[in-house]
Design an enzyme around this catalytic site. Structure first.
Site: not given
Ligand code: ADP
Length: 161
Positions: A18, A42, A92, A130
């Site tokens: 990030h 979430k 990514r 993460s």
């Protein structure tokens, strides 16, 4: 000219991937707002406040043109409320592409004029997420090459027995 870009995400927690993106965005845009999504559906390891606090600690002393905020509701509304039309997201690997494309096209459909800019991190961060950091930290692994020292401490606190 596009003055302000919004970088939304869960940041649960912020990683060097990030951070790499934020640094790139801060060199392109005069102002970047890193925006933590408050999504009650979430479940997250860190609360909204904790995530914002970590971002603040890491970003505010380092960048003059980066701010931290949080939002709930529609991202495009948040973007417009900030007089912006630019969303930053990261790519990514190919695995990110399908979801990110769906998200970008939906946002453009529901709010014309809003564009998503994709940035790619340094190769060494392309595998970093993460969720992997949370998993490694949970079992006591060393995450210091993946996250800032303040996140390392916070993870240790979280998983302390
Ligand atoms: P979200 O739940 O919105 O995907 P994340 O915090 O996981 O929130 O990710 C926010 C954005 O940052 C996404 O576009 C994601 O692809 C990107 N991102 C996450 N990790 C990395 C990384 N290591 N390198 C580059 N981009 C990343």
């Amino acid at each position: 000219m596009h003055k302000k870009a919004i970088y939304p995400g869960s940041f649960d927690p912020i990683t060097y991937g990030h951070l790499d993106l934020i640094e790139r965005a801060s060199r392109i845009f005069p102002e970047v707002i890193v925006s933590v999504v408050n999504n009650p559906n979430k479940s997250t390891l860190f609360s909204l406040n904790e995530r914002v606090e970590l971002l603040d600690k890491i970003l505010c002393s380092r960048f003059d043109n980066v701010k931290v905020a949080s939002f709930d509701g529609l991202l495009v509304d948040f973007v417009k409320d900030h007089n912006s039309n630019m969303i930053i997201r990261g790519l990514r690997a190919v695995s990110d592409f399908e979801y990110e494309l769906q998200l970008a096209l939906t946002n453009r459909k529901i709010s014309s004029g809003v564009e998503t800019i994709f940035l790619m991190p340094k190769e060494e961060y392309t595998y970093l997420s993460s969720s992997l950091v949370r998993e490694v930290a949970k079992y006591g692994g060393d995450v210091s090459q993946f996250v800032h020292p303040v996140v390392v401490s916070k993870l240790k606190e979280k998983f302390a027995v």
